[in-house]
Design a protein around this motif. Sequence first.
Motif: not given
Lengths: 254, 383, 141
Positions: A123, A127, A153, A155-159, B49, B124, B186-189, B337, B341
């Motif tokens: 991911a 992004v 971005y 960091m937000a995407a990495c699950p 963020w 992106s 986004l996966p994981g959010r 956030f 994770p």
Amino acid sequence: MKLTRKDFLRVLAGSAVAVGAGTLVHAVGSANDRESAEAKNGKKRWGMAIDLQKCREEKGCDLCSRACHRSHNVPRLPDPAHEVKWLWNEPNGKVFPFQQNDYTRHALGETVPVLCNHCTNPACVRVCPTQATWKRGDGVVMMDYHRCIGCRYCMAACPYGSRSFNYVDPRPHLGAPNPDFPPRTAGVVEKCNFCEERLADGKQPACVEACPRNAMVFGDLNDGNSPIRQLLSGRYAVQRQPELGCGPSIFYLV
Amino acid sequence: MLDKALKGSGRYWGWIAFLLALIAVGFTCYLRQLAYGLGITGLSRDVSWGIYIAQFTFFVGVAASAVMVVLPYYLHNVQQFARITILGELLAVAAVTMCMLFIFVDMGQPARVLNVLLYPTPHSMMFWDMISLTGYLLLNGVIAWVMLSAEQKGRPAPSWIKPVIILSIPWAISIHTVTAFLYNGLPGRPLWFTAILAPRFLASAFASGPALLILLCLALRRLTSFDAGQEAIRRLGVIVAYAMTVNVFFLFLELFTALYSGMPDHAEPFEYLFFGLDGKNGLVPVMWLSVVLALASLLALLVPRFRRNERVLALASLAVFLSLWLEKGMGLIVAGFVPSPLRAVTSYAPTAPEWGIVAGVWGIGALLLTIFYKITVSLREAN
Amino acid sequence: MGDRPLIYGGLCLFVALVTFPVWKGVAAQSSTKGPEVKAVVDKKQCVAPRAYMREAHMELLVAWRDGKVRRQERHYTARDGTVYNVSLTGTCLTQCHGSKEKFCDSCHEYAGVSAPNCWGCHTSPPAEPAKMAAAAAGEMR
């Protein structure tokens, strides 16, 4: 012809826009130097299997993490908020949050090494607006610290929470720096690189070498005869949150 | 045309001086951030963020909301908006500029910003966000300029501008849709992983933007000779009433889905927002204040007798704006956030320099808007 | 026209500002003689001809950087057939040019090139001779 002040300003603004547009078009046109990583390394897919039973028996052991961080000049920052980590231990319940229950919690242990999963479908790569992070043909998810704009971005995407941002200049916090691996600068994201620099020399990753119990097995997942494939075909292994579709290359033998 | 902004009362110049001081504060703080790194902010490895990106999101909404005066006027010939479409378009220009600045101050390596153009990356969403925001800025800049020039000369606007204006309508929808796509792909959010995010963004945009426009129109009437007209303000009030209702309804849908299903991934961020998680409850008062303001504003907006009272309408608009500013300009982004994770619950609060930079960007937005509106009002006075 | 003094005053100010660097140079009695840059190790040939390096070393460095990081091009074959490890610290500085301070800075400072940001991360090689020898033996990345 009479040139009024307004006309003059207008022409000035017009020229500025034209110059700007020209630069822009040139920039876009000459862009995208072809990244031909695929061509070189089409066959391999690097992966890692971690034997959690061995880690469990060595509760609190962090030799892999220390070897990694020393070899890659990962700083030790006083403020936990600014922490930079490539490979570190987490309790099992945090790594596999919804795969345990009150009865198994104890059995699964507290020492689970986590690192970048070098996903098949990452991911973070999807992004990144500048291709500062990308996937190599051999499966290594790379970072180009020269190109990263620090938008975070990825960091937000990495699950998996595998990425760290350099909130401050890391260089004063290196301890005894390793001169063979450049540290990073403030304002870029970093993460585990699967010891890409050691793979190039035909060596195993630093963490794998550092483990006295050989709990980490690194190898080519596309090679049916590799030790890692032998291991995975014989024992039950899990990935972190495979349901997210990222396809991690790190396997945990439970 | 710009000369109109150079002649003004003492009060006008006082306000400009105040904004310049605000900008100076922001600039000083930004220089410190540039030298020290983003470690100067309250951001962390887990909450990466914060208020910059949240404010960016909020102001994309304000920018998109210009469509709420443009669409009724140009597609449905709502004549009451004839005088204020230009205000909406100029507000969009100022707001998009703020958005770009908020992104810029959030970057760890701002000197490399052009890498986004040098290595265009269509997979992106940030690439598309850049395109839609830049396009929207250009569209509204051109439209406002052409309309004001025509007005200055007392001539009708050239006919080619009409298709450009029509294009700006779907474009406004696009900027907020793409901004939602930044988060919800986004996966994981799990908090952001909801197909209703773009509609939610649009609903909150169409409430907060016109609410701000109402306040601006009332301020203009009090401070200048410009009167948007009672009917235009009332109609804006109706728009805010509908949009805010839809927005609260959408939020309710989110809460129901997450909490009734009981899926921890989806429920935990909302628990964090409204009740706190692991003893960390910094956003709880913020969110409840937002809820109270939202409900109070709905009461005022939905009862026609209240809504028609301009003083009540002004208060309701203020409540709508503040409520959404807290919810979207802070809570929604930060709570994405939490937990991380790796299940960490990390608090975030902006630091003083961070607030300073936010104030600076606000100052720049307000300065632009002041200049734009001053020009508009002066032109109207001259005619 | 009452604006005349203002206009001429502004013009004078403009000229003064534009020519400021010249006056500053005159006041500081700076000379136009360039620095003497010498490689620490006596090697006749850099990875590319001297004239090219003087003019375009930054382009070569960027090509090395992108090649190594993004395309796994870890070796560079010079025109004379010599193969070099692609490494700023390990090859350029350790094997020939000594250190950033002695080599890079002396020219950059003279030419007023605001420091390139290589050194935000990359380091000048440590001075110990043992390390130098190890690097020369090619163990340095």
